[in-house]
Enzyme design. Structure first.
Site, PDB file in Angstrom:
ATOM      1  N   GLU A  53      13.791 -43.521  -5.867  1.00 19.00           N
ATOM      2  CA  GLU A  53      14.110 -42.324  -4.946  1.00 19.00           C
ATOM      3  C   GLU A  53      15.252 -41.744  -5.646  1.00 19.00           C
ATOM      4  OE1 GLU A  53      13.226 -40.546  -2.561  1.00 19.00           O
ATOM      5  OE2 GLU A  53      11.638 -41.749  -1.629  1.00 19.00           O
ATOM      6  N   GLU A 104      21.622 -29.449  -5.066  1.00 20.98           N
ATOM      7  CA  GLU A 104      22.647 -29.477  -5.844  1.00 20.98           C
ATOM      8  C   GLU A 104      23.268 -30.912  -5.942  1.00 20.98           C
ATOM      9  OE1 GLU A 104      27.471 -27.932  -5.605  1.00 20.98           O
ATOM     10  OE2 GLU A 104      25.451 -26.945  -4.369  1.00 20.98           O
TER      11      GLU A 104
END
Length: 130
Positions: A53, A104
């Site tokens: 992940e 971001e």
């Protein structure tokens, strides 16, 4: 919450002396800062999911250093997920970049963390004070 609870994983990564966070692009907590992490697939361990992940979301290869804890407050995530959290470090010279589910990427001083989704602020505190 309906049905069984699902296992997720979260990575507390110190990068250049700061904590690496990502801004989420999906609910819940869309637009909030969070730790890299996600669902543990059927064919992997929580540690393997944490590594996968992190690579998928912020493009960073990591090594797990320590298990922080299991976070299972039923209200931590409206979906009822339980997370296994790990303290990690980068094992390459890669620069983190926003990828899947991240709008971001940023690094923050541990004593000046932004508002975060889930219970991730508590996980960071536990990781760095432990």
């Amino acid at each position: 919450m309906v049905g069984p609870r699902t296992l997720t994983t979260d990575a507390v990564i110190e990068f250049d002396g700061k904590v690496l966070l990502m801004k989420r692009t999906h609910p819940p907590f869309e637009g909030s800062w969070a730790l890299p992490g996600g669902f543990v697939e059927q064919d992997e361990t929580a540690r393997e999911a944490c590594v996968r992940e992190t690579k998928e979301e912020v493009g960073l290869s990591i090594v797990i250093e320590e298990f922080i804890g299991l976070y299972d407050d039923p209200h931590r995530d409206k979906r009822g997920n339980v997370t296994a959290a790990y303290r990690c470090r980068s094992n390459t010279n890669e620069t983190p970049v926003p990828r899947e589910e991240a709008a971001e990427v940023g690094t923050f001083n541990s004593n000046d963390l932004p508002e975060m989704g889930f219970d991730h602020k508590q996980i960071v505190i536990d990781a760095l004070d432990g």
